[in-house]
Design an enzyme around this catalytic site. Structure first.
Site, PDB file in Angstrom:
ATOM      1  CD  GLU A  97      -4.237  -5.782   2.782  1.00 25.73           C
ATOM      2  OE1 GLU A  97      -5.076  -4.996   3.276  1.00 25.73           O
ATOM      3  OE2 GLU A  97      -3.014  -5.717   3.022  1.00 25.73           O
ATOM      4  CD  GLU A 129      -2.974  -1.109   2.286  1.00 26.74           C
ATOM      5  OE1 GLU A 129      -4.105  -1.538   2.036  1.00 26.74           O
ATOM      6  OE2 GLU A 129      -2.659  -0.637   3.398  1.00 26.74           O
TER       7      GLU A 129
END
Length: 612
Positions: free
Chosen positions: A255, A180
């Site tokens: 995710e 991320e």
């Protein structure tokens, strides 16, 4: 001659083992992952090895297989493996190689996420605290000191795990080289350097990045698969990946969230299974691969919880339970979500394939009421102090976690406002040994009125590190303790003694016979007997705030404000016969009895303790 026969035999056996392992090929196709040239739909479930007792790793993986999981996803945590600079730990519950090997023995693939930053609701996002002691170091950047520190670490990780890559005959099919990053920065040079470090460390396999949909453009590196976090619609995932991956797949939701985590003072997150089973069906039916975050959360034991702090206006430390309302609960038992997701996965399996039976629920027990026979107050176990004109941070004291007692002696006979600038994160204030107030960073409390008696007054401030920030722009604002100054009526107080109290373990502490402690934080020790072991929970609802150890294992933090009101005790850490429990209680030192429950309490908030 016999010696040479033995050597040759061992060599031949090792060669046969390597040859037997080197039988798989894992690549990207235009639409799917390709395992041995055939489309492979990855149904991965995230499990973090430090959050599950090592003795239970295999059980959790068997549960994963029973739900239809074929791959295990896990982060690799820098602060776990290099707690002090140059000191490495890959043993016990930190033996990531053993975790991977058990997955292989259970017929599971592994997606490895050893990114320098993990987030994960984990202390400092996985960074070791000591990085902050290197002047000028800047995480997630091309700053040379950071790159040098990270290179040393990732080389050690490579030594542990490169032999288990699919390219070497192992079961690690992919490795994530940043996590991320697009939510933090957009430096492609940094990403490129980071990726090359992985290659140099021996990760000669498929590498990828992952980002939330809105941040993919900033966080991906051209030429590498940009996995997506948080999307449920197949066409959105496909469109985004194709945009940044030469119009091709494969398509991987790195995710996929079936629930969420909790923090102190806010309600427990629960998401009904039916809200997500349809979305899972849609993704799998469209042929997409996923990594379920989390399949099993477990427990963030010790002081390893992180905190959210997007700006200076609030601070949200996470609780010790990482139950996450996941398909497996904190103890590893199947939930309704597990059973519903299992039906969806079974529906989407190739014709003729079936899932193994779900293992029976683990037995649970209720501990007998524990009467504490020994105790000592915190002020009686202070180590030698470090002296300084001004308060020193945890980092300056070379202390990672736990508590620091700050003490100063000042002229008495005066009243006023005691103010602590940049208190991180929770402080209990004592005057001449009497508690006069509590300061809580969550509530922006940094000052209180005090009345110093005549003569020389002793001011003690016990400060707890409640968890370093793990997400957002404030990663580099993570020093702990009293990080600026203390003043009385605007005048800075000088002349401090700092007592480091990391409480990493409690075995070396000495305890007196029962004593009545009215003001000071207390350490209490008790013994209980078991005829049989099983999972259980400590009921902390009558206690205030602190930590608990059972048989030397740190179970985590408790705090009466909730929502977590119990501490999970794994059966693996109990034994027949005598067991020892130690409680560090900060706020209600008169509490002398501890009881148990057979089920957790994770959703009870004390009135008036939330942050407005």
């Amino acid at each position: 001659m016999r010696k040479w026969i033995v050597i040759v035999t061992v060599f031949l056996l090792m060669h046969q083992w390597v040859s037997a392992q080197a039988t798989h090929d894992f690549k990207y196709g235009d639409e799917h992952f390709l395992l041995d040239g055939k489309p492979f739909q990855m149904i991965s479930g995230e499990i973090h090895y430090p959050r599950v007792p090592r003795e239970a790793w295999r059980h959790r993986m068997k549960m994963a297989k029973a739900m239809g999981i074929n791959t295990i996803g896990t982060y690799v945590f820098w602060n776990v493996h290099e707690p002090q600079q140059g000191v490495y730990d890959f043993a016990g519950n930190h033996d990531i190689a053993a975790f991977v090997k058990i997955a292989r023995e259970e017929g599971l693939w592994v997606v490895l996420r050893p990114s320098p930053y993990v987030c994960a609701e984990w202390e400092f996002g996985g960074y070791p605290y000591w990085l902050q002691n290197i002047k000028g170091l800047k995480v997630r950047s091309t700053e040379p000191q950071y790159l040098a520190a990270y290179k040393n670490y990732i080389q050690q990780v490579g030594k542990q795990l490169a032999p288990y890559l699919v390219t070497h005959g192992g079961n690690i099919v992919m490795v994530q080289f940043e996590n991320e990053y697009g939510s933090y920065g957009a430096d492609k040079e940094y990403l490129s350097i980071n990726q090359q470090m992985f290659v140099d460390a021996g990760f000669d396999c498929l590498l990828y990045t992952c980002d939330p949909a809105k941040d993919v453009a900033k966080g991906y590196l051209p030429g590498f698969l940009p996995a997506v976090n948080g999307l449920d619609r197949p066409e959105q995932v496909k469109g985004l990946v194709r945009k940044y991956h030469d119009g091709k797949g494969p398509f991987f939701v790195a995710e996929w969230y079936p629930a969420w985590f909790d923090w102190w003072g806010e309600k427990h997150h629960r998401v009904p299974a039916e809200d997500y089973s349809g979305k899972l069906d849609e993704l799998l039916g469209a042929g997409l691969s996923i990594n379920m975050y989390m399949f099993h959360g477990g427990t963030t034991r010790g002081y390893m919880n992180g905190a959210n702090c997007y700006d200076t206006s609030f601070y949200e430390p996470q609780i010790s339970s990482y139950d996450y309302d996941a398909p497996l609960d904190e103890a590893g038992n199947a939930t309704q979500k597990f059973l519903e997701f299992r039906k969806v996965i079974q529906k989407n399996l190739p014709v003729g394939q079936s899932l193994p039976e779900v293992p029976a629920a683990k037995p649970s027990i209720t501990l007998p009421a524990i009467k504490f026979t020994n105790a000592t107050d915190l002020f009686s176990v202070l180590p030698a102090p470090v002296k300084s004109a001004r308060p020193l941070t945890f980092e300056a004291l070379k202390q990672a976690y736990g508590f620091v007692l700050y003490r100063t002696l000042q002229p008495g006979g005066r009243k006023g406002m005691l103010s602590i600038k940049e208190l991180r994160d929770y402080g209990i204030v004592f005057i001449n040994g009497k508690r006069v107030g509590v300061l809580d960073r969550r509530k922006k409390q940094d000052s209180l009125e005090v009345d110093l008696p005549s003569g020389t007054a002793t001011i003690d401030i016990l400060v707890e590190n409640m968890g370093r920030i793990n997400f957002g722009p404030n990663l580099l604002k993570n020093e702990k303790g009293i990080t600026s100054r203390v003043s009385l009526n605007g005048m800075e107080l000088l002349g401090w003694q700092m007592y480091s109290l990391p409480f990493e373990g409690v075995n070396k502490l000495s305890f007196a016979k029962p004593v009545k402690i009215k003001e000071a934080p207390v350490l209490r020790k008790g013994v209980f007997e078991l005829a049989a072991t099983g999972d259980t929970y400590l009921d902390m609802r009558q206690w205030g705030k602190g930590c608990v150890w059972i048989n030397g294992h740190h179970l985590g933090r408790y705090w009466s404000i909730g929502p977590q009101q119990t501490l999970y005790v794994p059966a693996e850490w109990l034994k027949k016969g005598k067991n020892e429990v130690v409680v560090l209680e900060l706020l209600t030192p008169g509490q002398t009895e501890l009881t148990g429950l057979s089920k957790p309490v994770l959703d009870v908030l004390a009135p008036g303790n939330g942050v407005q």
